[in-house]
Structure formats: structure tokens, C-alpha cells
Design a protein around this motif. Structure first.
Motif, PDB file in Angstrom:
ATOM      1  N   GLY B 175       0.803  -1.214   0.000  1.00 46.31           N
ATOM      2  CA  GLY B 175       0.000   0.000   0.000  1.00 46.31           C
ATOM      3  C   GLY B 175       0.836   1.263   0.000  1.00 46.31           C
ATOM      4  O   GLY B 175       2.062   1.212   0.063  1.00 46.31           O
ATOM      5  N   ARG B 176       0.146   2.414  -0.079  1.00 47.10           N
ATOM      6  CA  ARG B 176       0.840   3.702  -0.134  1.00 47.10           C
ATOM      7  C   ARG B 176       0.867   4.373   1.228  1.00 47.10           C
ATOM      8  O   ARG B 176       1.655   5.284   1.456  1.00 47.10           O
ATOM      9  CB  ARG B 176       0.128   4.649  -1.097  1.00 47.10           C
ATOM     10  CG  ARG B 176       0.214   4.253  -2.520  1.00 47.10           C
ATOM     11  CD  ARG B 176      -0.528   5.260  -3.366  1.00 47.10           C
ATOM     12  NE  ARG B 176       0.234   6.492  -3.541  1.00 47.10           N
ATOM     13  CZ  ARG B 176      -0.255   7.564  -4.152  1.00 47.10           C
ATOM     14  NH1 ARG B 176      -1.480   7.562  -4.604  1.00 47.10           N
ATOM     15  NH2 ARG B 176       0.492   8.639  -4.298  1.00 47.10           N
ATOM     16  N   ALA B 177      -0.042   4.007   2.121  1.00 44.75           N
ATOM     17  CA  ALA B 177      -0.110   4.654   3.426  1.00 44.75           C
ATOM     18  C   ALA B 177      -0.905   3.757   4.359  1.00 44.75           C
ATOM     19  O   ALA B 177      -1.649   2.879   3.902  1.00 44.75           O
ATOM     20  CB  ALA B 177      -0.781   6.019   3.309  1.00 44.75           C
ATOM     21  N   LEU B 214      10.592   0.730   0.300  1.00 46.24           N
ATOM     22  CA  LEU B 214      10.896  -0.576  -0.296  1.00 46.24           C
ATOM     23  C   LEU B 214      10.561  -0.643  -1.787  1.00 46.24           C
ATOM     24  O   LEU B 214      11.408  -1.044  -2.580  1.00 46.24           O
ATOM     25  CB  LEU B 214      10.196  -1.697   0.478  1.00 46.24           C
ATOM     26  CG  LEU B 214      10.778  -2.011   1.861  1.00 46.24           C
ATOM     27  CD1 LEU B 214      10.100  -3.236   2.458  1.00 46.24           C
ATOM     28  CD2 LEU B 214      12.273  -2.205   1.828  1.00 46.24           C
ATOM     29  N   PRO B 215       9.339  -0.261  -2.201  1.00 49.12           N
ATOM     30  CA  PRO B 215       9.061  -0.339  -3.647  1.00 49.12           C
ATOM     31  C   PRO B 215      10.009   0.521  -4.478  1.00 49.12           C
ATOM     32  O   PRO B 215      10.521   0.065  -5.500  1.00 49.12           O
ATOM     33  CB  PRO B 215       7.624   0.184  -3.781  1.00 49.12           C
ATOM     34  CG  PRO B 215       7.056   0.227  -2.432  1.00 49.12           C
ATOM     35  CD  PRO B 215       8.159   0.168  -1.442  1.00 49.12           C
ATOM     36  N   ASN B 293       1.659  -4.332  -3.779  1.00 55.46           N
ATOM     37  CA  ASN B 293       0.275  -3.932  -3.641  1.00 55.46           C
ATOM     38  C   ASN B 293       0.106  -2.429  -3.771  1.00 55.46           C
ATOM     39  O   ASN B 293      -0.669  -1.818  -3.034  1.00 55.46           O
ATOM     40  CB  ASN B 293      -0.228  -4.351  -2.267  1.00 55.46           C
ATOM     41  CG  ASN B 293      -1.454  -5.195  -2.407  1.00 55.46           C
ATOM     42  OD1 ASN B 293      -2.178  -5.054  -3.390  1.00 55.46           O
ATOM     43  ND2 ASN B 293      -1.681  -6.059  -1.445  1.00 55.46           N
ATOM     44  N   TRP B 294       0.857  -1.837  -4.668  1.00 57.00           N
ATOM     45  CA  TRP B 294       0.882  -0.391  -4.846  1.00 57.00           C
ATOM     46  C   TRP B 294      -0.251  -0.022  -5.799  1.00 57.00           C
ATOM     47  O   TRP B 294      -0.302  -0.517  -6.914  1.00 57.00           O
ATOM     48  CB  TRP B 294       2.237   0.011  -5.426  1.00 57.00           C
ATOM     49  CG  TRP B 294       2.518   1.466  -5.456  1.00 57.00           C
ATOM     50  CD1 TRP B 294       2.349   2.301  -6.516  1.00 57.00           C
ATOM     51  CD2 TRP B 294       3.039   2.248  -4.400  1.00 57.00           C
ATOM     52  NE1 TRP B 294       2.741   3.569  -6.171  1.00 57.00           N
ATOM     53  CE2 TRP B 294       3.164   3.565  -4.874  1.00 57.00           C
ATOM     54  CE3 TRP B 294       3.411   1.971  -3.074  1.00 57.00           C
ATOM     55  CZ2 TRP B 294       3.653   4.605  -4.095  1.00 57.00           C
ATOM     56  CZ3 TRP B 294       3.898   3.000  -2.306  1.00 57.00           C
ATOM     57  CH2 TRP B 294       4.011   4.299  -2.804  1.00 57.00           C
ATOM     58  N   PRO B 295      -1.184   0.854  -5.372  1.00 50.51           N
ATOM     59  CA  PRO B 295      -2.365   1.092  -6.211  1.00 50.51           C
ATOM     60  C   PRO B 295      -2.088   2.013  -7.395  1.00 50.51           C
ATOM     61  O   PRO B 295      -2.737   3.036  -7.561  1.00 50.51           O
ATOM     62  CB  PRO B 295      -3.357   1.732  -5.241  1.00 50.51           C
ATOM     63  CG  PRO B 295      -2.486   2.413  -4.236  1.00 50.51           C
ATOM     64  CD  PRO B 295      -1.221   1.618  -4.119  1.00 50.51           C
ATOM     65  N   GLY B 296      -1.134   1.663  -8.223  1.00 48.27           N
ATOM     66  CA  GLY B 296      -0.774   2.499  -9.363  1.00 48.27           C
ATOM     67  C   GLY B 296      -1.528   2.096 -10.612  1.00 48.27           C
ATOM     68  O   GLY B 296      -2.409   1.241 -10.585  1.00 48.27           O
TER      69      GLY B 296
END
Lengths: 319, 344
Positions: B175-177, B214-215, B293-296
């Protein structure tokens, strides 16, 4: 016909010395090891890639820690990680060999024709290939795999075609540029002056010259293709998991294991990818150093210089 | 490329380069249309076929204009792209432009920070490797370059999650946050780092940053491998130049020779390579987003692919094509501005 060109291919490797030689040898050793895994997977692997229970029907442990029975442990589907890593070599080599053949089969003739005849055809082809090349290659492969999976299913063929779409522009570009530089050589002009047809000129004089580059590019592209295949598998557009073992798919399943501290399900397939790609890269780079006459270093032979007759005063002779 | 007396002005070059970019856009758009619109049949049947009765399908096809000739649809597609209208997704009725502004911001944040990491690692290791050629430092640097190139980004991501998130517990893995932050934070730009700074909310900023580490480092390391090699070779080449010899002969300190003469010139081609890397970075972003799991926009693309939503796929791919052409155009112009030899 085949004999002399083979000697030409392997001769320089025997002649090479120093670091390039060891780089080639390391590359060859790693590649051969994986080819052996691929060819003899059923004899080397302790279990089948999709076996999840013993012959008596006892299920393997789920995500079992590496142990005597399962040297690399078992994954979430209770299959043996070591066996999947070994069978994965088989899938990778199948796909990559097909992909290299496909992209060569399309890229080489297009490059030859485009470079030799030039003109409008060349300009249009170049623009199309450059546009393809500029596009993010992974996205291209995913879209093609996605479209093909409806028609061909998600097998080795689909993966190989999707990957070759990515590499056709590269072969095209390299071959075309080489053809353009060779086209103006005196021996090609001589052949043309003698009345040789374009077909003859291309196949006898130009192809022979251009083909020298192919082993190096093919090896380096094969390394890259392994990564693309794994990426497709990771995103779920690779090989159908029930058909074959594939490292990228295994890593996708392993991502959720990382949060639970389970390292063996991802570490080993990942190492397999890194090792094979490194091996092929070393082989390609080494071949380049060894085969490319500009970079080649031959063994130094003792040269006996004749006595130097210097006209300069003794003090300046060394400058 | 002949060097020497160049008469071409920057403006002529810019116009020529722009003239080359337009056919490229047209070719890419045509390919996208042929691949995604002509090959598979109409999008409505592909996405909803079997789920709706045939009459309703027919109705929706007609409403969306898919029973008209392909030539008309092609022209309409080009017209829509020209007005930056990428269509509306079938499965969740979202305009693709909103997918681009919302999820695209997440991707932008990730890729920009990753590019920064890549340049830092690539330039640092490359310069040291080239300066101390054939020493153990160089060998280590080159080996690092080869291994990092051979490692898929999702494998590095797996290792990073295992070591830094699971074992050491330093960073979150997805996730982002954290939920609290994403609930509290106002997101006018959708760039969470910027948004939290605007709001002067420093706990949110550090939360967002810790999710990004990390990402971005994973993607940056993989991209940086290419820079290491390039910069090392450039340093080796510039060090052989006559002007280095001249600088040394003038008695300049080794430090000045390195920093002002060798390194500066070795870094010029980096601009070009950054441009080439953008395509790689976007591809890598899709994988990184899936790993963390990055919502890009890459995650969204995969989601729409899985839902067989051809309109969404076509819109997103079209957007990527435009980005690639525009970035390569900008990089070439920048390059021509910095280095007069480039102008044709």
C-alpha cells in the motif's frame, strides 16, 4: 559448409586468453548445467512438478520447511520446491528457444530486405519497428499474451510468441544497420557488377557477414527473454500453472509467504532465474569479447625487434 | 553527427524532431486500435458476453457505437485521443482519465523516486568503478551491476519484504499509506508525499515515505544496473581523452581533473539513457506495483486485463504510448540543448 563455420565459431574461444576466456567458460558451464536440468528433469527431480502427495497418498506438508524429504521445502500447494525449480528450467528453455527462433525468423529477413533495398519500404519498416521498440516491452508482451490466450490457450506457444514480439525490433535493427554498412563494401559491389541477382548477393555475401553477430545477440536476448517469461508468469499471463512449472508463477505465489517469514518458496526459484540469466549474460558478453575482432585479445607472441636505428639523440629517443 | 560546423538552429531541430514524433504517435495508436479493438471483436461482448441477455448486449453495443464501420470507429478513436478522452471503463464505469489522474499519480510518485535512487546508485557505483578500474572495488561494482540486472524486480521485492519488513520490521510491505493516514489526508494532487507536505502533516509524511521506501528502492536498484555499466564505460573513455592529459599537464590536482574534466563529461550521455529507461521503468513499475500492492496504474491495468475490460485496457495502453513518445521527445530536445553536436 558447416565445418569451416563451426571452426570459425569455436576457434576464437580456444585462442582467447585471460578474463574473456573465463567469462565464456563460466557462462557455458552455467548454461550447460541448466540445459542438463531441462533435458533430464524427470530423472533429476525427486518428484513431479505437480506432485503434492507420496505414492501412498499421504499429502506433503503445506509450506513445509526444507528437510530431508524436501531439500528446498514445499510450497502453499504442497508441491516440492526443488522439483519445481528443476522442471522450471525445462519450461524456461523451451519458451526461450522458441522465442529466439521466432524473432530471428521474422527480424532477420526483414532487416536484410530493409537494409539491402532501402528506400520507402526501409523508412516505413524502420518507423514501425522503432515505435514498437520505444513502447514498454513488458506491456507489449502482456497485451499480446492476453490476446493470444483466447486463441491458443496459455501454453508455451503463447508465451514464446508474446516474447518474440518484443525482440523482433531488436534483431531487425541490428541486422539492418549491419547490412547497410556491409552493402557498400567492395566485394558486394563486385558481386553486383558481375551481375549477381539481389537474392544471391544477400544470401551469399551479406547474410554470411551479418550472421556473425547473431550468436551474441541471441544469447543476450535469451537472457532477457528468461526475465520477460518470469514477468509474464508473475503477472498471471505466463504458462498455465497446471501445464508446467514456471519460476515467475512460483514467485507470485511466494510473495504472500514473505509476510509470514517463509523464505524457501521464493528464494530458490528466484536464485534459479538470477543464475541462469547471469550465465547467459556472461556467455553472451564473453562471446562478444572473443568473437569481435576489435575487442579480441590474442595470446601475446614474443616479437624480436630489429636493432633500432635511431636518428634522434640518445636522450630523446624514449619520448 | 559530423561535428564541427553545425548550422542547424535549436528551433529547426525541435521542429524536425516534432515532425518525427507525430508519425510515431499515429503508428502506435493504430497498433493499439488494431490489437485491442479489431482483433478481439467488440468490447461489450468481450466483457459482458454471457452475463447479459443477447438483446441487452445488442442495445449496449449500439449505444456505444460498436455496430458502425471500423473506419468510422478508428477516426473517432483518433479524435478522442486528440481531445484526451480515453473512454469509460466497462466494468466500473470510471472515465479512464480518472484512472490516469488517481492511480497514475501513485505510479508517478513511485517511478520518480525510483529514478532518483537509480541515478544515485548508478552514478555513484559507475564513477567509482570507472575511476578505480580493475581494482577490487571495480570488480565488485561490475558484479553488482550484472547480478542486479539478472534479478527480476519481483524477486528483489520478495527479498526486501522478507528482510526489511518481516525480519527487521523496518518498513511496511504493501500500500501507499496506513489506513489512518489515507483516511485523514486530503489528496488534491494524489501525490501523497506532496499532499502531506501541503497539509504540513509530518507524521503522515513519514508514514507515506516509509511505505514508499521498499518499492522505490527495489525498482530503482534494478533500473540503476544499466547506469552503472554506462557510466563506468564513459569514465574509462573520457579518462583517455587528450584534454585529461592536458589538464594533468597543466598541473591541476587529480581531484579537479576527476570532478571537472572526467566526471562531468562522462555524465552527458546519462540524459539519453534516462529517456530510454522510461519505457523500462514503466514496465518495471507494473511488476513493482503488483509485488508491493501499490495502487498504481499498472495494478489497475492488470485488474482490467483480468476483467477483460477492453476499453480500459485500450485507454491505459494509449496513455502509455503517449507518455513514451512525449518523454522521448523531451529528452531529445533537452539533449540537443545541452549538447550542440546532437542537432542534425
Amino acid at each position: 559448409m558447416a565445418r569451416p563455420s563451426l571452426t570459425r565459431l569455436f576457434g576464437p574461444i580456444r585462442e582467447a586468453r585471460g578474463v574473456p576466456k573465463w567469462v565464456v567458460i563460466a557462462g557455458i558451464a552455467i548454461t550447460i548445467a541448466f540445459v542438463v536440468f531441462a533435458l533430464f528433469a524427470p530423472w533429476i527431480a525427486p518428484y513431479d512438478f505437480d506432485t503434492y502427495r507420496t505414492a501412498d497418498g499421504v499429502r506433503f506438508p503445506k509450506q513445509g520447511h526444507p528437510s530431508g524429504d524436501h531439500l528446498f521445502g514445499t510450497n502453499v500447494q504442497s508441491t516440492d520446491v526443488l522439483s519445481r525449480v528443476i522442471y522450471g528450467a525445462r519450461t524456461a528453455l523451451e519458451v526461450v528457444i522458441l522465442a529466439v527462433i521466432f524473432s530471428l525468423a521474422v527480424g532477420l529477413p526483414l532487416g536484410l530486405i530493409s537494409g539491402y533495398f532501402g528506400g520507402k519500404l526501409d523508412r516505413v519498416l524502420l518507423l514501425v519497428m522503432d515505435s514498437l521498440f520505444a513502447f514498454p516491452y513488458l506491456l507489449l508482451a502482456i497485451v499480446v499474451a492476453f490476446l493470444l490466450s483466447d486463441r491458443l490457450g496459455r501454453g508455451v506457444m503463447t508465451a514464446a510468441v508474446s516474447i518474440s514480439v518484443v525482440y523482433v525490433p531488436q534483431y531487425y535493427r541490428v541486422v539492418r544497420n549491419h547490412v547497410i554498412s556491409v552493402r557498400e563494401e567492395t566485394y558486394v559491389e563486385a558481386a553486383r557488377a558481375l551481375g549477381a541477382k539481389p537474392r544471391t548477393v544477400i544470401s551469399r555475401y551479406i547474410l554470411q557477414n551479418v550472421i556473425q553477430n547473431v550468436p551474441v545477440i541471441a544469447t543476450l536476448n535469451a537472457a532477457d527473454a528468461i526475465l520477460t517469461l518470469a514477468a509474464l508468469g508473475f503477472l498471471g499471463y505466463g504458462i498455465q500453472p497446471t501445464d508446467a512449472a514456471e519460476w515467475g508463477y512460483d514467485l507470485q505465489r511466494a510473495i504472500s509467504d514473505a509476510g509470514a517469514g517463509i523464505w524457501w518458496t521464493g528464494l530458490f526459484p528466484g536464485f534459479a532465474i538470477v543464475t541462469l540469466v547471469t550465465g547467459l549474460t556472461l556467455l553472451g558478453e564473453g562471446l562478444n569479447d572473443v568473437l569481435n575482432p576489435v575487442l579480441r585479445r590474442r595470446p601475446i607472441q614474443a616479437v624480436i625487434l630489429p636493432e633500432r636505428q635511431s636518428r634522434l639523440p640518445a636522450g630523446e629517443a624514449g619520448v | 553527427m559530423a561535428g564541427g560546423q553545425q548550422t542547424t538552429s535549436l528551433r529547426t531541430y525541435a521542429l524536425t524532431r516534432l515532425g518525427l514524433a507525430l508519425p510515431m504517435v499515429l503508428i502506435l495508436l493504430t497498433m493499439v486500435f488494431l490489437l485491442l479493438r479489431v482483433a478481439p471483436g467488440d468490447p461489450i461482448t468481450a466483457a459482458l458476453g454471457g452475463r447479459l441477455p443477447p438483446e441487452q448486449l445488442e442495445e449496449r453495443r449500439e449505444a456505444a457505437g460498436y455496430n458502425r464501420s471500423l473506419a468510422v470507429q478508428y477516426l473517432e478513436y483518433l479524435g478522442n485521443v486528440a481531445t484526451l478522452d480515453f473512454g469509460e471503463t466497462i466494468v466500473d464505469n470510471r472515465p479512464v482519465t480518472r484512472v490516469i489522474t488517481q492511480n497514475g499519480a501513485a505510479t508517478l510518485e513511485l517511478t520518480v523516486v525510483a529514478l532518483f535512487v537509480a541515478l544515485l546508485v548508478g552514478i555513484g557505483v559507475g564513477l567509482v568503478s570507472g575511476r578505480y578500474r580493475d581494482t577490487p572495488v571495480d570488480v565488485a561494482g561490475r558484479l553488482f551491476g550484472i547480478l542486479i540486472y539478472a534479478a527480476p524486480v519481483f524477486f528483489l521485492g520478495f527479498l526486501a519484504q522478507l528482510v526489511f519488513a518481516q525480519w527487521l520490521g523496518w518498513f511496511p510491505t504493501s500500500g501507499r499509506a496506513s489506513p489512518v493516514t489515507s483516511y485523514d489526508l486530503d489528496t488534491p494532487t494524489n501525490l501523497f508525499l506532496v499532499d502531506s507536505l501541503i497539509a504540513l502533516d509530518f507524521s503522515a509524511f513519514s508514514d507515506v515515505l516509509s511505505h514508499l521506501v521498499l518499492p522505490a528502492v527495489t525498482l530503482g536498484l534494478v533500473t540503476g544496473g544499466v547506469f552503472i555499466r554506462l557510466i563506468r564505460v564513459n569514465v574509462l573513455q573520457t579518462l583517455q581523452g587528450d584534454y585529461i592529459e592536458a589538464a594533468r599537464a597543466r598541473g591541476l590536482s587529480e581531484r579537479t581533473v576527476m570532478w571537472h574534466h572526467a566526471f562531468r563529461n562522462a555524465l552527458v550521455p546519462v540524459i539519453t539513457v534516462v529517456g530510454l529507461q522510461v519505457a523500462l521503468l514503466l514496465g518495471g513499475a507494473v511488476l513493482t506495483e503488483q509485488t508491493f500492492n501499490w495502487p498504481g496504474i499498472g495494478s489497475e491495468l492488470i485488474r482490467y486485463l483480468n476483467n477483460r475490460d477492453y476499453i480500459a485496457i485500450q485507454g491505459i495502453i494509449t496513455f502509455f504510448a503517449l507518455v513514451v513518445v512525449i518523454v522521448s521527445l523531451l529528452i531529445d530536445l533537452l539533449n540537443a540543448w545541452v549538447d550542440p553536436r546532437v542537432r542534425y
